[in-house]
Design an enzyme around this catalytic site. Structure first.
Site, mmCIF file in Angstrom:
data_model
loop_
_atom_site.group_PDB
_atom_site.id
_atom_site.type_symbol
_atom_site.label_atom_id
_atom_site.label_comp_id
_atom_site.label_asym_id
_atom_site.label_seq_id
_atom_site.Cartn_x
_atom_site.Cartn_y
_atom_site.Cartn_z
ATOM 1 N N THR A 99 -20.740 -32.087 0.217
ATOM 2 C CA THR A 99 -19.983 -33.424 0.432
ATOM 3 C C THR A 99 -20.326 -34.715 0.597
ATOM 4 O OG1 THR A 99 -19.024 -32.786 2.715
ATOM 5 C CG2 THR A 99 -17.831 -31.858 0.905
ATOM 6 N N ASP A 100 -20.874 -35.404 0.604
ATOM 7 C CA ASP A 100 -20.978 -36.489 1.523
ATOM 8 C C ASP A 100 -20.284 -36.528 3.063
ATOM 9 O OD1 ASP A 100 -18.574 -38.050 1.056
ATOM 10 O OD2 ASP A 100 -19.228 -39.356 -0.093
ATOM 11 N N ALA A 101 -21.018 -37.965 3.847
ATOM 12 C CA ALA A 101 -20.322 -37.660 5.503
ATOM 13 C C ALA A 101 -18.786 -38.287 5.343
ATOM 14 C CB ALA A 101 -21.862 -39.769 5.823
#
Length: 130
Positions: free
Chosen positions: A15-17
């Site tokens: 995932t991203d942030a």
């Protein structure tokens, strides 16, 4: 042809942030499903002794809904067209019954050293006709 399904859990590394699956990871999930599908039918194709390789020739992917951290996904793989030196896969990613992504992935078989197209391995074509 047979539809194969693989369950995959989304981890933080996917995932991203914001906890949303990074777009390229959908393709990684689909790669795993294609590999496991071939293994499931009895074709373990990652042998370093073989004189051919499978390469992605074309990928068309539609993103419908985001996958998120800790989701359990169902990734499908189905061959929808078989050529002399290629396989066209249709693949879907679901979270429960919600469609997240759909793709067509065109795989070419190439000679290991020249990278020129070559016929699919006979053993694979035999397994696909069972």
């Amino acid at each position: 042809m047979t539809v194969f399904s693989l369950n995959i859990r989304v981890y933080i590394e996917d995932t991203d942030a914001a906890g949303i699956v990074y777009y390229v990871n959908y393709l990684k999930f689909m790669e795993r499903a294609r590999t496991e599908y071939l293994r499931h039918i009895g074709f373990g194709h990652y042998l370093l002794t073989e004189d051919y390789l499978f390469v992605v020739r074309k990928a068309q992917i539609d993103y419908k809904q985001p996958a998120k951290m800790d989701d359990e996904l169902r990734v499908t793989a189905q061959i929808i067209k078989q050529g002399k030196a290629s396989l066209l896969f249709e693949q879907y990613i679901y979270r429960q019954d919600t469609l997240l992504s759909r793709a067509e992935i065109d795989i070419a078989c190439v000679a290991k050293h020249s990278l020129k197209p070559c016929a699919l391995p006979t053993r694979l074509t035999e397994l696909l006709t069972k």
